[in-house]
Motif scaffolding. Structure first.
Motif, PDB file in Angstrom:
ATOM      1  N   GLN A 103       7.047  13.399   3.101  1.00  0.00           N
ATOM      2  CA  GLN A 103       5.897  13.074   3.938  1.00  0.00           C
ATOM      3  C   GLN A 103       6.223  13.444   5.376  1.00  0.00           C
ATOM      4  O   GLN A 103       7.261  13.059   5.916  1.00  0.00           O
ATOM      5  CB  GLN A 103       5.542  11.590   3.842  1.00  0.00           C
ATOM      6  CG  GLN A 103       4.268  11.250   4.607  1.00  0.00           C
ATOM      7  CD  GLN A 103       3.657   9.940   4.168  1.00  0.00           C
ATOM      8  OE1 GLN A 103       4.025   9.386   3.143  1.00  0.00           O
ATOM      9  NE2 GLN A 103       2.715   9.429   4.948  1.00  0.00           N
ATOM     10  N   ASP A 112       9.649  10.347   4.308  1.00  0.00           N
ATOM     11  CA  ASP A 112       9.807   9.660   3.030  1.00  0.00           C
ATOM     12  C   ASP A 112       9.630  10.640   1.873  1.00  0.00           C
ATOM     13  O   ASP A 112       8.812  11.564   1.920  1.00  0.00           O
ATOM     14  CB  ASP A 112       8.788   8.529   2.899  1.00  0.00           C
ATOM     15  CG  ASP A 112       9.050   7.397   3.887  1.00  0.00           C
ATOM     16  OD1 ASP A 112      10.123   7.425   4.536  1.00  0.00           O
ATOM     17  OD2 ASP A 112       8.192   6.514   4.019  1.00  0.00           O
ATOM     18  N   TRP A 114       8.461  11.718  -1.744  1.00  0.00           N
ATOM     19  CA  TRP A 114       7.451  11.424  -2.753  1.00  0.00           C
ATOM     20  C   TRP A 114       7.868  11.919  -4.132  1.00  0.00           C
ATOM     21  O   TRP A 114       7.466  11.347  -5.155  1.00  0.00           O
ATOM     22  CB  TRP A 114       6.112  12.052  -2.367  1.00  0.00           C
ATOM     23  CG  TRP A 114       5.350  11.252  -1.361  1.00  0.00           C
ATOM     24  CD1 TRP A 114       5.684  11.038  -0.050  1.00  0.00           C
ATOM     25  CD2 TRP A 114       4.132  10.535  -1.581  1.00  0.00           C
ATOM     26  NE1 TRP A 114       4.750  10.245   0.563  1.00  0.00           N
ATOM     27  CE2 TRP A 114       3.779   9.920  -0.361  1.00  0.00           C
ATOM     28  CE3 TRP A 114       3.306  10.377  -2.680  1.00  0.00           C
ATOM     29  CZ2 TRP A 114       2.631   9.145  -0.216  1.00  0.00           C
ATOM     30  CZ3 TRP A 114       2.153   9.609  -2.546  1.00  0.00           C
ATOM     31  CH2 TRP A 114       1.829   8.992  -1.328  1.00  0.00           C
ATOM     32  N   ARG A 148       0.804   9.984  -7.986  1.00  0.00           N
ATOM     33  CA  ARG A 148       1.295   8.770  -7.335  1.00  0.00           C
ATOM     34  C   ARG A 148       0.425   8.346  -6.158  1.00  0.00           C
ATOM     35  O   ARG A 148       0.495   7.187  -5.721  1.00  0.00           O
ATOM     36  CB  ARG A 148       2.738   8.987  -6.857  1.00  0.00           C
ATOM     37  CG  ARG A 148       3.733   9.075  -7.994  1.00  0.00           C
ATOM     38  CD  ARG A 148       5.074   9.635  -7.563  1.00  0.00           C
ATOM     39  NE  ARG A 148       5.986   9.715  -8.716  1.00  0.00           N
ATOM     40  CZ  ARG A 148       7.118  10.388  -8.718  1.00  0.00           C
ATOM     41  NH1 ARG A 148       7.478  11.075  -7.629  1.00  0.00           N
ATOM     42  NH2 ARG A 148       7.889  10.396  -9.793  1.00  0.00           N
ATOM     43  N   ASP A 151      -1.594   5.447  -7.006  1.00  0.00           N
ATOM     44  CA  ASP A 151      -0.855   4.356  -7.646  1.00  0.00           C
ATOM     45  C   ASP A 151      -0.403   3.351  -6.585  1.00  0.00           C
ATOM     46  O   ASP A 151       0.517   3.621  -5.808  1.00  0.00           O
ATOM     47  CB  ASP A 151       0.344   4.937  -8.393  1.00  0.00           C
ATOM     48  CG  ASP A 151       1.113   3.878  -9.182  1.00  0.00           C
ATOM     49  OD1 ASP A 151       0.735   2.684  -9.098  1.00  0.00           O
ATOM     50  OD2 ASP A 151       2.090   4.243  -9.859  1.00  0.00           O
ATOM     51  N   ASP A 152      -1.052   2.191  -6.570  1.00  0.00           N
ATOM     52  CA  ASP A 152      -0.713   1.178  -5.564  1.00  0.00           C
ATOM     53  C   ASP A 152       0.708   0.657  -5.726  1.00  0.00           C
ATOM     54  O   ASP A 152       1.294   0.114  -4.773  1.00  0.00           O
ATOM     55  CB  ASP A 152      -1.702   0.015  -5.658  1.00  0.00           C
ATOM     56  CG  ASP A 152      -3.115   0.427  -5.273  1.00  0.00           C
ATOM     57  OD1 ASP A 152      -3.246   1.422  -4.517  1.00  0.00           O
ATOM     58  OD2 ASP A 152      -4.079  -0.220  -5.738  1.00  0.00           O
ATOM     59  N   ALA A 153       1.278   0.811  -6.920  1.00  0.00           N
ATOM     60  CA  ALA A 153       2.627   0.305  -7.167  1.00  0.00           C
ATOM     61  C   ALA A 153       3.714   1.262  -6.662  1.00  0.00           C
ATOM     62  O   ALA A 153       4.890   0.892  -6.592  1.00  0.00           O
ATOM     63  CB  ALA A 153       2.822   0.062  -8.663  1.00  0.00           C
ATOM     64  N   PHE A 154       3.302   2.489  -6.295  1.00  0.00           N
ATOM     65  CA  PHE A 154       4.290   3.477  -5.847  1.00  0.00           C
ATOM     66  C   PHE A 154       4.519   3.375  -4.350  1.00  0.00           C
ATOM     67  O   PHE A 154       3.580   3.283  -3.560  1.00  0.00           O
ATOM     68  CB  PHE A 154       3.834   4.889  -6.189  1.00  0.00           C
ATOM     69  CG  PHE A 154       4.715   5.965  -5.587  1.00  0.00           C
ATOM     70  CD1 PHE A 154       5.950   6.248  -6.130  1.00  0.00           C
ATOM     71  CD2 PHE A 154       4.305   6.661  -4.454  1.00  0.00           C
ATOM     72  CE1 PHE A 154       6.769   7.223  -5.574  1.00  0.00           C
ATOM     73  CE2 PHE A 154       5.112   7.640  -3.887  1.00  0.00           C
ATOM     74  CZ  PHE A 154       6.342   7.918  -4.455  1.00  0.00           C
ATOM     75  N   THR A 155       5.784   3.418  -3.954  1.00  0.00           N
ATOM     76  CA  THR A 155       6.165   3.462  -2.547  1.00  0.00           C
ATOM     77  C   THR A 155       7.119   4.629  -2.347  1.00  0.00           C
ATOM     78  O   THR A 155       8.145   4.709  -3.034  1.00  0.00           O
ATOM     79  CB  THR A 155       6.872   2.174  -2.109  1.00  0.00           C
ATOM     80  OG1 THR A 155       6.007   1.059  -2.345  1.00  0.00           O
ATOM     81  CG2 THR A 155       7.247   2.233  -0.633  1.00  0.00           C
ATOM     82  N   PRO A 156       6.795   5.569  -1.461  1.00  0.00           N
ATOM     83  CA  PRO A 156       7.719   6.686  -1.232  1.00  0.00           C
ATOM     84  C   PRO A 156       9.068   6.184  -0.733  1.00  0.00           C
ATOM     85  O   PRO A 156       9.167   5.154  -0.078  1.00  0.00           O
ATOM     86  CB  PRO A 156       6.997   7.545  -0.194  1.00  0.00           C
ATOM     87  CG  PRO A 156       5.995   6.653   0.439  1.00  0.00           C
ATOM     88  CD  PRO A 156       5.594   5.657  -0.596  1.00  0.00           C
ATOM     89  N   GLU A 157      10.097   6.931  -1.050  1.00  0.00           N
ATOM     90  CA  GLU A 157      11.479   6.519  -0.777  1.00  0.00           C
ATOM     91  C   GLU A 157      11.957   7.045   0.585  1.00  0.00           C
ATOM     92  O   GLU A 157      11.980   8.255   0.814  1.00  0.00           O
ATOM     93  CB  GLU A 157      12.369   7.074  -1.891  1.00  0.00           C
ATOM     94  CG  GLU A 157      13.849   6.874  -1.687  1.00  0.00           C
ATOM     95  CD  GLU A 157      14.660   7.657  -2.694  1.00  0.00           C
ATOM     96  OE1 GLU A 157      15.827   7.952  -2.387  1.00  0.00           O
ATOM     97  OE2 GLU A 157      14.120   7.992  -3.770  1.00  0.00           O
ATOM     98  N   PRO A 158      12.331   6.148   1.491  1.00  0.00           N
ATOM     99  CA  PRO A 158      12.869   6.607   2.787  1.00  0.00           C
ATOM    100  C   PRO A 158      14.155   7.406   2.586  1.00  0.00           C
ATOM    101  O   PRO A 158      14.949   7.116   1.679  1.00  0.00           O
ATOM    102  CB  PRO A 158      13.141   5.307   3.539  1.00  0.00           C
ATOM    103  CG  PRO A 158      12.307   4.273   2.857  1.00  0.00           C
ATOM    104  CD  PRO A 158      12.251   4.686   1.423  1.00  0.00           C
TER     105      PRO A 158
END
Length: 567
Positions: A103, A112, A114, A148, A151-158
């Motif tokens: 991102q 982040d 994805w 994704r 998808d509200d459950a997905f959070t991109p990884e820092p």
């Protein structure tokens, strides 16, 4: 979903993503990243739900990434940062590499994560890896990220370098000094890696005599040796230069100070320097081999791996002779394999641009391709198959259709149109082949379109007959299995007899030569007529003149805006 592509150009990776997302029902529009103002205008016009940057050379404006989800396709593993990701991976001999979808934020390549997809590295050029492994990984990563997004459950990884799976690092832009060849001390493997990490751009700066040149298209020589740094032989378009422990072939060069400062076959660039060199015939272990033949179980395989898929007059003639020789073998099926990166892109525009008369060389080139196509179309002794592992464009698409069967890898991208080259009419018997295989309505769609086409659409329109859902590594084996099955078909004699009968009926309806004459009348006007559009478009293509705006064919947001303004 409305998805806006921000890119430097509509390259092969961008086209593949465009096709993949469009086929899945997304509305995709493209904007060339000319400057911040143009980019912001495109965002305002399209109001995208997602912005993807498949191929950018500068940062996305802050006003855009702060207000929209912007995902950057980076050709590197997790943690890799910098503009020369694939260059460094090749030069450093990495065994695994990947594509990471980041991102955009205030720091380049540090946003982040994805999605991230890895692949084993292959001993190949940067351009080949980009068109194959990188592209396949990018498609997988982008499709995962698009899923994704909702998808509200997905959070991109820092990005966190403390994590064990983050193996990359920040690297600077690779300079010519980083890949400079020391011919006295570099071994063959090192020379190959230095040239390959710079192929197709920017090339490796080198010196031959008193000339500063850029080198491309390096291949290993397995038999010849000589004094390190010396030119020792020539073969086809290439020259052979000795290393400290062997030798390499350099197929293409660019002389930035020459009369024609673009990529050309090495023998064209070094005409005066190679006058005394001996010509080496290409074999599996020696010489520069761009055409070769093999056969197995009743099937002949004709390979032609031309640089960037361009087919000049001489290449077409050699390939025609090789096809005639293959036809004389006691086989049942001939497979036109092409190359792993491109099957064919038609006429060799760089050679045409460098010719004394560009019109005459254009005419010679198109007639040479037509001669080859005619041999394929009129073959009575074999069933012919075009097997497209790599992409094809313009006349290359219709040359493939000259075969009885066309099989393509599912990830292949076709550009079956001439219009972007100055409204070139085209030949290769396309008016016959399209009416025969596609029908009038589909022919109109194909000939009037200017968009890239995936294998699924190409099959629907009759451009290809079958597509194989495999990657580039598995495609050749599946082609072999299908070709052998065809050769051993219980009704093969009936297939061949039916082919001959159909060709005879077609000839009685309208002579094949008539199609060619009618096409070439239009092409003659393109080459020699008063309208210079083809020559201007070819010049801009060869000299890589940047576009000042995005073509409306891919900038849907600007088409809508233009229609709205007109009303």
């Amino acid at each position: 979903m409305g998805i806006l592509f921000l890119c430097h150009s509509f390259n092969s990776l961008t086209q593949r993503l465009y096709v993949e997302l469009s086929e899945r029902g997304h509305e995709v529009s493209v904007e060339f990243d000319v400057n911040d103002e143009v980019t912001q205008e495109a965002v305002d016009l399209f109001e995208p739900e997602l912005i993807i940057a498949p191929f950018l050379k500068r940062a996305i404006p802050e006003a855009v990434w702060r207000n929209h989800v912007c995902l950057v396709v980076h050709p590197g593993i997790r943690g890799d940062r910098g503009p020369s990701a694939l260059d460094w991976a090749i030069l450093n001999g990495e065994t695994r590499w990947g594509v990471t979808l980041l991102q955009a934020n205030e720091e380049m390549d540090a946003g982040d994560i994805w999605a991230s997809v890895e692949f084993p590295m292959r001993d190949a050029t940067k351009a080949s890896l980009y068109r194959n492994e990188v592209t396949e990984a990018a498609v997988e990563a982008v499709l995962a990220a698009v899923a994704r997004l909702g998808d509200d459950a997905f959070t991109p990884e820092p990005l966190d370098y403390a994590k064990p799976d983050v193996q990359g690092q920040l690297r600077s832009l690779m300079q010519q000094s980083d890949r400079s060849i020391d011919w006295q001390h570099d071994d063959t493997v090192t020379v190959l890696s230095k040239v390959r990490c710079a192929d197709g751009f920017p090339g490796v700066k080198d010196r031959i005599g008193d000339r500063e040149l850029f080198l491309y298209d390096a291949r290993q020589e397995h038999e010849l040796t000589g004094s390190a740094g010396e030119l020792i032989a020539r073969s086809g378009p290439a020259v052979c230069r000795a290393t400290k422990d062997g030798a390499v072939w350099i197929g293409h060069m660019r002389d930035p100070m020459g009369e024609h400062p673009f990529k050309l076959p090495a023998v064209e660039v070094l005409k005066s320097e190679i006058s005394g060199l001996s010509e080496v015939e290409a074999t599996p272990s020696s010489g520069y081999r761009d055409i070769w033949y093999e056969e197995d179980n009743g099937v002949g395989y004709l390979h032609f791996s031309f640089y960037n898929g361009a087919m000049g007059t001489e290449q077409c003639e050699r390939l025609r002779q090789a096809f005639i020789a293959a036809r004389e073998r006691e086989t049942r099926v001939i497979v036109l394999v092409g190359g792993p990166d491109y099957w064919s892109n038609g006429m060799h525009l760089n050679l045409i641009e460098s010719a004394e008369s560009t019109a005459d060389e254009s005419w010679n080139n198109i007639n040479a391709i037509d001669d080859l196509a005619r041999e394929i179309i009129t073959t009575k002794s074999h069933i012919t198959v075009s097997a497209l592992c790599g992409n094809a464009g313009a006349g290359g698409v219709f040359l493939a259709r000259a075969a009885d069967r066309v099989w393509a890898r599912s990830g292949v991208i076709l550009n079956p149109h001439y219009k972007d080259m100055g409204n070139l009419y085209g030949s290769e018997y396309w008016t016959y082949l399209m009416s025969k295989n596609a029908g009038e309505e589909n022919t109109r769609r194909i000939s009037q379109g200017r968009l890239p086409m995936g294998a699924a659409e190409a099959q629907e329109l009759g451009l290809i007959d079958g597509r194989f859902e495999v990657g580039p590594q598995l495609f050749p084996q599946q082609v072999r299995e299908e070709a052998e099955r065809l050769a051993q078909h219980a009704g093969f004699d009936q297939l061949l007899q039916g082919k001959r009968k159909n060709r005879q009926q077609d000839e009685e309806t309208k002579r094949l030569e008539s199609y060619r004459q009618q096409e070439l009348e239009k092409m003659h006007l393109n080459f020699y007529g008063f309208d210079p559009s083809y020559h201007v478009a070819r010049y801009n293509f060869v000299y890589k003149v940047p576009k000042s705006r995005t073509p409306l064919t891919i900038a849907k947001h600007r088409r809508v805006s233009k229609l709205r303004d007109a009303s």
